[in-house]
Design a protein around this motif. Sequence first.
Motif, short mmCIF file in Angstrom:
data_model
loop_
_atom_site.label_atom_id
_atom_site.label_comp_id
_atom_site.label_asym_id
_atom_site.label_seq_id
_atom_site.Cartn_x
_atom_site.Cartn_y
_atom_site.Cartn_z
N ALA A 20 0.83 -1.21 0.00
CA ALA A 20 0.00 0.00 0.00
C ALA A 20 0.86 1.26 0.00
N ILE A 21 2.00 1.24 0.69
CA ILE A 21 2.91 2.38 0.71
C ILE A 21 3.43 2.66 -0.70
N TYR A 22 3.86 1.62 -1.40
CA TYR A 22 4.37 1.81 -2.76
C TYR A 22 3.29 2.38 -3.67
N MET A 23 2.10 1.87 -3.57
CA MET A 23 1.02 2.37 -4.43
C MET A 23 0.65 3.80 -4.07
N ALA A 24 0.60 4.13 -2.79
CA ALA A 24 0.29 5.50 -2.38
C ALA A 24 1.38 6.46 -2.85
N GLY A 48 5.42 24.64 4.68
CA GLY A 48 4.76 23.78 5.66
C GLY A 48 3.42 23.29 5.16
N GLN A 49 2.69 24.16 4.48
CA GLN A 49 1.39 23.78 3.93
C GLN A 49 1.56 22.76 2.81
N VAL A 50 2.56 22.97 1.97
CA VAL A 50 2.82 22.04 0.88
C VAL A 50 3.21 20.67 1.43
N PHE A 51 4.10 20.68 2.43
CA PHE A 51 4.53 19.42 3.06
C PHE A 51 3.34 18.70 3.67
N MET A 52 2.53 19.43 4.42
CA MET A 52 1.37 18.82 5.07
C MET A 52 0.36 18.30 4.04
N PHE A 53 0.21 19.02 2.94
CA PHE A 53 -0.70 18.56 1.89
C PHE A 53 -0.21 17.24 1.29
N LYS A 54 1.08 17.18 0.96
CA LYS A 54 1.61 15.95 0.36
C LYS A 54 1.57 14.79 1.34
N VAL A 55 1.95 15.03 2.58
CA VAL A 55 1.91 13.97 3.59
C VAL A 55 0.46 13.55 3.84
N GLY A 56 -0.44 14.52 3.93
CA GLY A 56 -1.85 14.21 4.14
C GLY A 56 -2.44 13.40 3.00
N LEU A 57 -2.13 13.81 1.77
CA LEU A 57 -2.61 13.06 0.61
C LEU A 57 -2.04 11.65 0.61
N PHE A 58 -0.76 11.53 0.92
CA PHE A 58 -0.14 10.21 0.99
C PHE A 58 -0.83 9.34 2.03
N LEU A 59 -1.09 9.89 3.21
CA LEU A 59 -1.73 9.11 4.27
C LEU A 59 -3.15 8.72 3.93
N VAL A 60 -3.89 9.60 3.28
CA VAL A 60 -5.27 9.28 2.89
C VAL A 60 -5.27 8.16 1.85
N VAL A 61 -4.42 8.28 0.84
CA VAL A 61 -4.35 7.24 -0.20
C VAL A 61 -3.86 5.93 0.40
N PHE A 62 -2.85 6.00 1.27
CA PHE A 62 -2.34 4.81 1.93
C PHE A 62 -3.43 4.13 2.76
N GLY A 99 11.80 2.56 7.84
CA GLY A 99 12.80 3.30 7.05
C GLY A 99 12.22 3.84 5.76
N LEU A 100 11.40 3.05 5.10
CA LEU A 100 10.76 3.51 3.87
C LEU A 100 9.82 4.68 4.15
N LEU A 101 9.04 4.59 5.22
CA LEU A 101 8.14 5.69 5.57
C LEU A 101 8.91 6.97 5.90
N LEU A 102 9.99 6.85 6.66
CA LEU A 102 10.80 8.03 6.97
C LEU A 102 11.41 8.65 5.72
N SER A 103 11.92 7.81 4.85
CA SER A 103 12.52 8.29 3.61
C SER A 103 11.47 9.01 2.75
N ILE A 104 10.28 8.46 2.68
CA ILE A 104 9.21 9.09 1.88
C ILE A 104 8.80 10.42 2.51
N ALA A 105 8.59 10.43 3.81
CA ALA A 105 8.18 11.67 4.48
C ALA A 105 9.23 12.75 4.30
N LEU A 106 10.51 12.40 4.45
CA LEU A 106 11.57 13.39 4.29
C LEU A 106 11.73 13.83 2.84
#
Length: 147
Positions: A20-24, A48-62, A99-106
């Motif tokens: 699911a992480i790879y697909m998100a 900060g808004q851009v980061f939160m938007f991308k992380v939020g979208l990633f979490l919703v899709v995940f 590790g994959l989640l940290l790398s993606i978030a960063l």
Amino acid sequence: AVFIYGFSLGRNRIVVILIAIYMALAVVNTAPFVDTWMSQAASISNFGQVFMFKVGLFLVVFALLFFLFSRSRLLFSVGADQQHSGWWQIPIFSILHIGLLLSIALSFLPTDTLSVLSPFTRQIFASDIGRFVWIPAPIAAMIILPE
């Protein structure tokens, strides 16, 4: 904490989470509206808004993908012979998962904000080589490690 997390989930759920992480990640990185919105909000005050938007979208899709996969046959087909897999695989998959989640978030952060991280963290999770290693490492583990 990573080991307790891994043992509480089990090998099968971690593998489904990894899928699911790879697909998100694929959805977030290829969504055309994300890049358009990010270019409009390119000022440093909005990072900060851009980061939160991308992380939020990633979490919703995940979360949506994980929910759908956990209801499908994927969870059962991934770990049909879980009792034959070694307990030692769970910590390996847990470390690769976190590790994959940290790398993606960063990777969602602008490069100039990464300077606040320690050099070790930047090298392992946020460098180009670090990101390159974290993406295929869980895939290699799923292929190499027996079920």
